[in-house]
Motif scaffolding. Structure first.
Motif: not given
Length: 621
Positions: A391-392, A579
């Motif tokens: 999600e990041q 990430v």
């Protein structure tokens, strides 16, 4: 006897220009050229000699002394040690900058010739600029530290000494077992001194690299040890590639149905999709290879030095009955693990051992489909890792999947340090030999960009990609400029995860909350580096140096950037935002690092107890 009057530096270059190496009947000019950065300690000696030399030696201007030696090391590695560059520097800081790279070459058994300037042999003037003054021993200079990291070291204090020193240097540089960095320290006054050298010193010399067969008794011992062994596992090291023994490895494994695991240096010895290739072994190994290693009753190590990453800190081989057969050109390595030592060339050793095993009708006893099932399970895991979303943002393994599917199978990837080597060892799917160029003997941060340039020098017809973390890039990227100067395109894939995340992960995995490893601002309230991430525009930096550059923060953007980079004709950098902490780990592996017994942190104390348990389960010898 006919003589030629030359300065020592002129004689050295003329000698180097006449050296050849012969492997399997193929003759190659051994010294491709000289990489150098000039200063007062070499510019009027070797520098003048290079300027006036009538030879085929190519001069390449380095930008950082460590970086240019990494480039020379990578060139020799990619050339299968059949061709080298020499590297020259001034005295003092210029020379000392090469020490780290010298160790990198020596640990990896790669030949590189270092020619640092040195103090005046005449001691006039005294002290010269940048001279160390060791009051207890005035013969010590900044070049003495090279003794610890060189396979051969000499200081030429008289011009005639060059003749014996140069021949000794070539002995080591062309030795497949005892090669590494060779350092000839050259006092700056002696470089310019003339001597009547015999013409015979400059005659063409061919250094023959003979393939040494295994001793008959050693073969008998190895074959006898293998009798009755049901679960053999091959560990293919870098020696397989240096010996050009990939075909022999394939034939040996297929003949006896033995799975093959690969070290970092040995990866690409077999295509990833070969039915018997179970992938990387050890700390950064695959689940398939590590499960097989745990139950193996015999390990056949070929051209490996058994580093702690290969052996998972001596915990990988858990079968109490396991024994070792070691095929290695180096007696130092073939004797490890108290194995049956076949000190010989890997190509000849595999052939001879294969014949001995055929004579006793040997074959492994793996259950039908066992290896295939493990391999299929791991291949599915790699497919999963290549498609992980976060999600990041972009995960590191997702980025590697996009790169894998976009670049050509014949392209060379270069890497050395951080979390990328672990991921690449596990998930990269090498198809062709010598397309996986990993410096992991020393795992030297800063090798990546310099190494990619060296690989591109060795194989200009191939695409070359440097895979580098932001931390390693910041340490050393100077030879990116040299690649532009020389017109040798490399593509730098810079994984920006805001710091030294590999060590950050290691730190947190052993009880720490994380300290000092991310690129964050200092917070005034706490006095620690716990503020926001520092915004560094690596693409803009690359453009300022003259390279092309792109940015990518999604899988689609990365693929587009890779396709655009392919069309560029000069060195290109792609800044890839990933990430932090999205690298691989685990898979039945363990690495022994010292964890404190005493700490105010309960998590650290717990990690210490876990470490003690793992040490007790590991082998002691």
């Amino acid at each position: 006897m006919a003589t030629i009057r030359l300065t020592m530096a002129q004689a050295l270059l003329q000698f180097l220009d006449r050296q050849y190496i012969s492997v399997d009947g193929v003759e190659t000019k051994f010294v491709r050229g000289v990489m150098g950065i000039f200063g007062h300690g070499n510019v009027t000696g070797i520098g003048e000699a290079l300027e006036r030399a009538e030879s085929d030696l190519l001069f390449i201007q380095g930008k950082n002394e460590q970086g240019m030696v990494h480039s020379a090391t990578a060139f020799a590695k990619q050339s299968n040690r059949k061709q080298i560059f020499a590297c020259t520097t001034s005295i003092g800081p210029g020379a000392l900058n090469m020490v780290t790279a010298a160790a990198t070459a020596t640990v990896n058994r790669i030949p590189v010739l270092l020619l640092p300037g040195d103090n005046f042999a005449s001691r006039q003037p005294d002290p010269v600029l940048q001279q160390l003054e060791v009051t207890s021993d005035y013969t010590v200079s900044a070049n003495d530290p090279f003794k610890a990291v060189s396979k051969y070291w000499d200081r030429i204090v008289r011009p005639e000494q060059l003749m014996t020193a140069a021949l000794q240097a070539m002995r080591v540089l062309t030795d497949p077992a005892e090669t590494g960095a060779v350092t000839l320290a050259l006092p700056q006054d002696v470089q310019a001194e003339a001597y009547d050298y015999p013409e015979a010193f400059f005659e063409k010399r061919v250094h023959y690299v003979d393939r040494h067969p295994a001793a008959t008794d050693a073969l008998e011992r190895a074959a006898k040890l293998l009798q009755g062994k049901k679960r053999p596992l091959i560990i293919a090291g870098g020696g397989v590639l240096y010996a050009s023994a990939v075909q022999e490895l394939r034939e040996f494994a297929e003949a006896f149905a033995i799975p093959v695991a690969e070290t970092q240096a040995g990866k690409s010895s077999l295509p990833w999709n070969h039915p018997l290739n179970v992938g990387g072994i050890g700390v950064t190994g695959t689940l398939a290879a590590n499960l097989l290693a745990k139950e193996a009753d015999v390990i056949i190590g070929i051209g490996t030095r058994y580093s702690d990453f290969t052996t998972a800190s001596k915990s990988a081989f858990a079968n109490p009955a396991v024994q070792f057969v070691n095929i290695n050109v180096s007696a130092f390595d073939s004797s490890k693990w108290s194995g049956a030592a076949l000190t010989c060339d890997a190509k000849l050793g595999l052939k001879a051992l294969g014949e001995a095993l055929h004579a006793q009708a040997y074959r492994s006893s793996y259950e039908d489909g066992e290896i295939a099932a493990l391999k299929q399970q791991w291949d599915a895991e790699v497919d999963r890792l290549f498609t992980i979303e976060h999600e990041q943002g972009l995960t590191q393994t997702r980025a590697l999947g996009v790169i894998q599917e976009t670049i050509d199978p014949s392209d060379v990837i270069v890497c050395a340090a951080g979390s990328l080597p672990g991921d690449l060892h596990r998930v990269w799917r090498a198809v062709e030999p010598k397309t996986y160029h990993m410096e992991y003997g020393f795992s030297c941060m800063g090798y990546e960009v310099s190494g990619a340039f060296g690989a591109a020098l060795a194989e200009p017809e191939r695409g070359v990609y440097a895979m580098v973390g932001d931390g390693s890039y910041l340490m050393l990227h100077s030879e990116l400029v040299t690649s532009l100067q020389e017109g040798r395109k490399i593509t730098v894939l810079l994984f920006d995860n805001h710091g030294f995340q590999c060590i950050h992960n290691l730190q947190r995995g052993h009880g720490s909350d994380g300290f000092g490893n991310e690129f964050r601002y200092r917070e005034q309230a706490t006095g620690r580096l716990t503020g926001g991430y520092m915004p560094i525009d690596f693409a803009a930096h690359a453009r300022s140096l003259g390279a092309k550059a792109y940015k990518a923060a999604t899988a689609d953007e990365l693929k587009e950037a890779l396709l655009l980079a392919k069309r560029e004709t000069i060195t290109t950098l792609i800044e890839i935002s990933v990430v932090p902490g999205t690298n691989t780990s685990g898979y039945e592996s363990w690495w022994n690092v010292g964890v404190p017994e005493v700490s105010s942190s309960e998590n650290v104390r717990k990690a210490h107890l876990e470490m003690k348990e793992r040490i007790q389960a590991a082998r002691t010898i």
